[in-house]
Design an enzyme around this catalytic site. Structure first.
Site, PDB file in Angstrom:
ATOM      1  N   GLY A  29       0.829  -1.190   0.000  1.00 14.54           N
ATOM      2  CA  GLY A  29       0.000   0.000   0.000  1.00 14.54           C
ATOM      3  C   GLY A  29       0.865   1.242   0.000  1.00 14.54           C
ATOM      4  O   GLY A  29       2.024   1.212   0.436  1.00 14.54           O
ATOM      5  N   TYR A  30       0.293   2.321  -0.464  1.00 14.78           N
ATOM      6  CA  TYR A  30       1.011   3.589  -0.558  1.00 14.78           C
ATOM      7  C   TYR A  30       0.517   4.523   0.526  1.00 14.78           C
ATOM      8  O   TYR A  30      -0.680   4.754   0.653  1.00 14.78           O
ATOM      9  CB  TYR A  30       0.872   4.169  -1.961  1.00 14.78           C
TER      10      TYR A  30
END
Length: 155
Positions: A29-30
């Site tokens: 995930g960012y």
């Protein structure tokens, strides 16, 4: 400084499957994406990493990766990451004298398969395998950070 020098290609057939040497389930995930920085958290099987990447300069960019406790990574994915998170199986595939990474995406990016090759120099010659299709290195739609914000299924 740590550098990532990478080219990326669409995968056009399944001929690569006979050369698989390893595979991992990856969830990432960012936490932040700007024009100059991406901050990513990744779970690779039971290991976890925090990665900071600088802006691309052609096919080169700075990259710093640090191991973190898996419980921290799970909490960051759950509480802080841009949704949807990226889910994929990464396959290590031998072709010629090189190792390629092939990512087969699932979830919101199902149907997308990308092949990546890491290089030592930006001008390094690469012999393309028969399963490598169009090069998408310069197409920002295929960056994982973009796939988190604009999943492949929505194109």
């Amino acid at each position: 400084m740590a550098l990532e020098i990478e080219r990326k290609f669409l995968v056009k057939n399944d001929a690569w499957r006979e050369a698989v040497e390893q595979e991992w389930q990856i969830v990432q995930g960012y936490l932040a994406t700007t024009g100059t920085l991406t901050l990513r958290v990744r779970m690779k099987e039971d290991d976890a990493y925090l990665t900071i990447k600088g802006p691309p300069h052609g096919i080169t960019r700075s990259e710093f990766e640090y191991p973190i406790p898996p419980a921290d990574a799970q909490a960051m994915l759950r509480e802080l990451a841009i949704l949807p998170v990226i889910s994929k199986v990464r396959y290590r595939v031998h072709y010629g004298d090189r190792m390629w990474d092939l990512d087969v995406f699932s979830g919101s990016n199902e149907g997308l398969e990308l092949a990546e090759i890491e290089l030592k120099r930006a001008d390094e010659h690469v012999s393309l395998p028969p399963w490598a299709g169009a090069e998408v290195t310069a197409d920002p739609r295929y960056s994982n950070a973009n796939l988190a914000r604009h999943p492949y299924k929505d194109w």
